[in-house]
Design an enzyme around this catalytic site. Sequence first.
Site, short mmCIF file in Angstrom:
data_model
loop_
_atom_site.label_atom_id
_atom_site.label_comp_id
_atom_site.label_asym_id
_atom_site.label_seq_id
_atom_site.Cartn_x
_atom_site.Cartn_y
_atom_site.Cartn_z
N ARG A 108 -9.67 0.81 9.03
CA ARG A 108 -9.19 -0.54 9.29
C ARG A 108 -10.16 -1.37 10.08
O ARG A 108 -9.88 -2.53 10.39
CB ARG A 108 -7.92 -0.42 10.12
CG ARG A 108 -6.65 -0.64 9.37
CD ARG A 108 -5.57 -0.38 10.38
NE ARG A 108 -4.47 -1.25 10.17
CZ ARG A 108 -3.36 -0.87 9.54
NH1 ARG A 108 -3.26 0.33 9.03
NH2 ARG A 108 -2.38 -1.70 9.43
N ARG A 136 11.51 -2.47 11.13
CA ARG A 136 10.42 -2.04 12.00
C ARG A 136 10.20 -3.12 13.06
O ARG A 136 10.25 -4.30 12.76
CB ARG A 136 9.13 -1.85 11.18
CG ARG A 136 8.88 -0.41 10.81
CD ARG A 136 7.78 -0.23 9.82
NE ARG A 136 6.49 -0.83 10.17
CZ ARG A 136 5.37 -0.66 9.47
NH1 ARG A 136 5.39 0.08 8.37
NH2 ARG A 136 4.25 -1.25 9.83
N ARG A 181 -0.38 -9.47 12.98
CA ARG A 181 -1.01 -8.40 12.19
C ARG A 181 -1.90 -8.98 11.10
O ARG A 181 -2.96 -8.43 10.78
CB ARG A 181 0.07 -7.50 11.56
CG ARG A 181 0.74 -6.60 12.60
CD ARG A 181 2.09 -6.11 12.13
NE ARG A 181 2.04 -5.25 10.97
CZ ARG A 181 3.06 -5.05 10.14
NH1 ARG A 181 4.21 -5.67 10.32
NH2 ARG A 181 2.92 -4.25 9.11
N ARG A 221 11.76 -6.12 4.61
CA ARG A 221 11.64 -4.65 4.55
C ARG A 221 12.64 -3.99 5.51
O ARG A 221 12.83 -4.43 6.63
CB ARG A 221 10.22 -4.23 4.94
CG ARG A 221 10.08 -2.71 5.02
CD ARG A 221 8.66 -2.22 5.03
NE ARG A 221 7.91 -2.70 6.17
CZ ARG A 221 6.61 -2.49 6.35
NH1 ARG A 221 5.92 -1.83 5.43
NH2 ARG A 221 5.98 -2.96 7.40
N LYS A 262 0.84 -1.21 0.00
CA LYS A 262 0.00 0.00 0.00
C LYS A 262 0.87 1.26 0.00
O LYS A 262 0.65 2.18 -0.78
CB LYS A 262 -0.93 0.02 1.23
CG LYS A 262 -1.87 -1.19 1.31
CD LYS A 262 -2.78 -1.12 2.52
CE LYS A 262 -2.08 -1.16 3.86
NZ LYS A 262 -1.32 -2.40 4.14
P1 AP5 Z 1 4.93 -1.57 1.80
O1 AP5 Z 1 4.59 -0.73 0.62
O2 AP5 Z 1 5.72 -0.96 2.92
O3 AP5 Z 1 3.62 -2.33 2.33
P2 AP5 Z 1 2.36 -1.79 3.14
O4 AP5 Z 1 1.16 -2.47 2.59
O5 AP5 Z 1 2.36 -0.29 3.18
O6 AP5 Z 1 2.73 -2.42 4.56
P3 AP5 Z 1 2.65 -1.88 6.04
O7 AP5 Z 1 3.31 -2.93 6.89
O8 AP5 Z 1 3.21 -0.49 6.18
O9 AP5 Z 1 1.14 -1.88 6.27
P4 AP5 Z 1 0.40 -1.99 7.58
O10 AP5 Z 1 -0.96 -1.69 7.13
O11 AP5 Z 1 0.56 -3.20 8.38
O12 AP5 Z 1 1.17 -0.94 8.50
P5 AP5 Z 1 0.85 0.55 8.93
O13 AP5 Z 1 2.10 1.28 8.93
O14 AP5 Z 1 -0.33 1.09 8.19
O15 AP5 Z 1 5.74 -2.86 1.26
C1 AP5 Z 1 6.25 -3.85 2.13
C2 AP5 Z 1 7.61 -4.33 1.62
O16 AP5 Z 1 7.43 -4.99 0.37
C3 AP5 Z 1 8.63 -3.19 1.35
O17 AP5 Z 1 9.91 -3.67 1.66
C4 AP5 Z 1 8.49 -2.93 -0.17
O18 AP5 Z 1 9.70 -2.44 -0.73
C5 AP5 Z 1 8.14 -4.30 -0.69
N1 AP5 Z 1 7.21 -4.29 -1.83
C6 AP5 Z 1 6.15 -3.47 -2.01
N2 AP5 Z 1 5.49 -3.79 -3.14
C7 AP5 Z 1 6.17 -4.85 -3.67
C8 AP5 Z 1 5.97 -5.65 -4.84
N3 AP5 Z 1 4.94 -5.40 -5.69
N4 AP5 Z 1 6.83 -6.66 -5.09
C9 AP5 Z 1 7.87 -6.92 -4.22
N5 AP5 Z 1 8.12 -6.19 -3.10
C10 AP5 Z 1 7.26 -5.19 -2.84
O19 AP5 Z 1 0.32 0.31 10.44
C11 AP5 Z 1 1.21 -0.10 11.45
C12 AP5 Z 1 0.43 -0.17 12.77
O20 AP5 Z 1 -0.10 1.13 13.09
C13 AP5 Z 1 -0.78 -1.10 12.81
O21 AP5 Z 1 -0.42 -2.45 13.06
C14 AP5 Z 1 -1.61 -0.47 13.93
O22 AP5 Z 1 -1.10 -0.81 15.21
C15 AP5 Z 1 -1.39 1.02 13.73
N6 AP5 Z 1 -2.41 1.63 12.84
C16 AP5 Z 1 -2.19 2.23 11.64
N7 AP5 Z 1 -3.35 2.65 11.12
C17 AP5 Z 1 -4.33 2.30 12.00
C18 AP5 Z 1 -5.74 2.43 12.02
N8 AP5 Z 1 -6.41 3.01 11.00
N9 AP5 Z 1 -6.42 1.93 13.07
C19 AP5 Z 1 -5.77 1.35 14.10
N10 AP5 Z 1 -4.44 1.18 14.15
C20 AP5 Z 1 -3.72 1.66 13.11
#
Ligand code: AP5
Length: 216
Positions: A88, A160, A171, A127, A13
Amino acid sequence: MKIILLGPPGVGKGTQAQQIARDYTAKHISTGDILRDAIKKETQLGRKAKEYMDKGELVPDEIMLGLIEETLFGGHPKANYILDGFPRTLPQAEGLTALFRKHNTEIDRVILLEADQDEIVSRLSARRVCANCQAVYNLHTNPPQQDGICDQCGGRLVQRKDDQKETILKRLKVYAEQTAPLIDYYRDKGKLDPVDASGSPDEVYTKLKKILGKIS
Ligand code: AP5
């Protein structure tokens, strides 16, 4: 353009949102990034959020809804944005719908990125992020030129805390239980566009552009 990127942790994402933001002059709003920034600055929000994030759990809905209202509509309301990581849960989605109604606007599309669990675990385990500028790398698919050093600012690359194998699995479970119900919520509203995100970032982006072309 107002879009939501929905999908499991690690599906890409953030990677896709950054590309869209660059090409379509839209603001990338990642609730994960906002929370991590608050943790870094040791604010009250950061201290509260850390308790949940380190365990791979979701931050409570009332905190997140307040945060998103302030981000979207506080100060200068934003016209074009990509929501990454919000909503979410069903209460967050319903809260967002109510918020949009109050401000006489609505979401254009909800893009669902999908990939299988093995691919996701592999992406997240490899990552690395820059501790200074938050640039994202992948040891397999997008490695830095120099081991452990950010190409963009020379900062140190770190893993991370929630990208440890056990927390990744937690997760994914939280996603299946609390976030996956949003797929039906937005499908029923006729807003959902599922996209196979198992290819390379460029291949996925090509598919996204077709959807975005119908909006902008
Ligand atoms: P990346 O693009 O970083 O993936 P992502 O989907 O953004 O993953 P996240 O782990 O950031 O998502 P998340 O939703 O768990 O975490 P968030 O920060 O929102 O890609 C991942 C890896 O793959 C990278 O190394 C990239 O280079 C590689 N890659 C990407 N695309 C690729 C492809 N096509 N092919 C190969 N490699 C690829 O949330 C973290 C925490 O915050 C949550 O657990 C929660 O505690 C809290 N939080 C955040 N938002 C909320 C909410 N709305 N409500 C409650 N808690 C929340």
